[in-house]
Scaffold this motif. Structure first.
Motif, PDB file in Angstrom:
ATOM      1  N   VAL A   1       0.661  -1.728  -0.088  1.00 42.70           N
ATOM      2  CA  VAL A   1      -0.122   0.573  -0.219  1.00 42.70           C
ATOM      3  C   VAL A   1       1.435   1.194   0.320  1.00 42.70           C
ATOM      4  O   VAL A   1       1.968   1.048   0.611  1.00 42.70           O
ATOM      5  N   ILE A   2       0.844   2.287  -0.774  1.00 44.68           N
ATOM      6  CA  ILE A   2       1.527   3.559  -1.176  1.00 44.68           C
ATOM      7  C   ILE A   2       0.373   4.005  -0.312  1.00 44.68           C
ATOM      8  O   ILE A   2      -0.240   4.395   0.286  1.00 44.68           O
ATOM      9  N   VAL A   3       1.634   4.735   1.295  1.00 42.90           N
ATOM     10  CA  VAL A   3       1.383   6.078   1.673  1.00 42.90           C
ATOM     11  C   VAL A   3       1.857   6.744   1.604  1.00 42.90           C
ATOM     12  O   VAL A   3       2.944   7.764   1.643  1.00 42.90           O
ATOM     13  N   SER A   4       0.233   7.500   1.824  1.00 42.99           N
ATOM     14  CA  SER A   4       0.785   9.207   1.749  1.00 42.99           C
ATOM     15  C   SER A   4       2.037   9.867   2.491  1.00 42.99           C
ATOM     16  O   SER A   4       1.591   9.646   3.823  1.00 42.99           O
ATOM     17  N   HIS A   5       2.332  10.932   2.113  1.00 41.08           N
ATOM     18  CA  HIS A   5       3.170  11.648   2.517  1.00 41.08           C
ATOM     19  C   HIS A   5       3.499  12.759   3.100  1.00 41.08           C
ATOM     20  O   HIS A   5       4.169  13.955   3.250  1.00 41.08           O
ATOM     21  N   ILE A   6       2.151  13.287   2.701  1.00 41.87           N
ATOM     22  CA  ILE A   6       1.586  14.870   2.689  1.00 41.87           C
ATOM     23  C   ILE A   6       1.751  15.329   3.749  1.00 41.87           C
ATOM     24  O   ILE A   6       0.567  14.510   5.178  1.00 41.87           O
TER      25      ILE A   6
END
Length: 278
Positions: free
Chosen positions: A182-187
């Motif tokens: 799962v791609i984790v958001s880094h915003i």
């Protein structure tokens, strides 16, 4: 007198059939999972790995292989009967010979090993070899790798390693997005707030411009929403900057030393009209 309506026999039969259909649909959806796979050694880690492969469950995936005069079709199914054969996870069908398909591995003897972007699925307890591998049972190894561009790629047969006395296996490869991490958001939270503010400002400007132009009928700079208010805010801001940032006027230093500023002040004009001859 109160009359009670007794349901007809036909309507009761239709209700019974409808309930049966609903129950059948529920049972179909309940079996559409990886729970049919029986792990050799049940563990939470292996079960969680199998749950990742849920999108591949109960789908026949085939591969055709031709090697010299031999031509085979392999069918793989995750936690389901491959080509309708009971408990068969992977089978091999000879295209030329009319004989019973060979079961390479069964899903009631499953192992699951996983990494960050891959899963190795092992089906054991296949049909026994005739003259190879000490006549042990066949085993299928399916290597499922991450590929975000496809839900389920084609099945590829890598090799059949049977030139040994024990632990022979068939190796298959398959690409799927189901095993991708799962791609984790880094915003950051600050970035999210800025994005929200930008969106609100955009809606305010566009909506206000359309309202002023289409409803009010404004032209030129008057189309800007709340134009008078923002002009006043701009003027007040400029006045505040002028008051805070600019210093008061100071007296300039005299051009010559020893002269006071009073001496340089403008002298009253002297009139010499009385010196003119009469």
């Amino acid at each position: 007198m109160e009359v009670f309506h007794i349901p007809r026999r036909g309507s009761m039969l239709m209700w019974a059939m409808a309930i049966q259909l609903i129950l059948c649909r529920i049972s179909v959806f309940a079996t559409d999972s990886t729970t049919a796979c029986k792990l050799i050694s049940e563990s939470k880690s292996e079960r969680s790995i199998l749950n990742k492969l849920e999108p591949l469950a109960h789908k026949n995936i085939t591969a055709d292989v031709t090697n010299g005069d031999d031509s085979y079709t392999y069918v793989f199914q995750l936690c389901g009967d491959a080509d309708g054969i009971h408990l068969a996870g992977v089978i091999q069908k000879d295209k030329k010979a009319e004989k019973k398909p060979t079961v390479i591995g069964r899903y009631n003897a499953t192992q699951a090993i996983g990494g960050s972007d891959w899963v190795m699925l092992i089906y054991g307890s296949g049909d026994t070899y005739d003259a190879h591998c000490s006549q042990e049972t066949r085993k299928a190894i399916i290597m499922i790798s991450c590929n975000r561009n496809t839900d389920m790629g084609p099945l590829e047969v890598v090799l059949e390693d049977r030139e040994r006395t024990r632990d022979c296996f068939y190796l298959f490869e398959l690409d799927s997005s189901a095993v991708c991490p799962v791609i984790v958001s880094h915003i950051s939270s600050g970035s999210i707030i800025l994005i929200i503010v930008f969106c609100l400002v955009t809606v305010y400007l566009v909506g206000g411009f359309l309202y002023q132009r289409l409803i009010v009928g404004a032209k030129g700079m008057e189309q800007f929403p709340n134009y008078a208010f923002w002009v006043e805010v701009g003027n007040l801001t400029a006045d505040g900057c002028d008051f805070v940032c600019r210093s008061k006027n100071r007296d300039e230093a005299p051009a010559y030393r020893g002269l006071s500023t009073d001496a340089l002040e403008e002298q009253p004009e002297e009139r010499d009209d009385h010196l003119l001859p009469m």
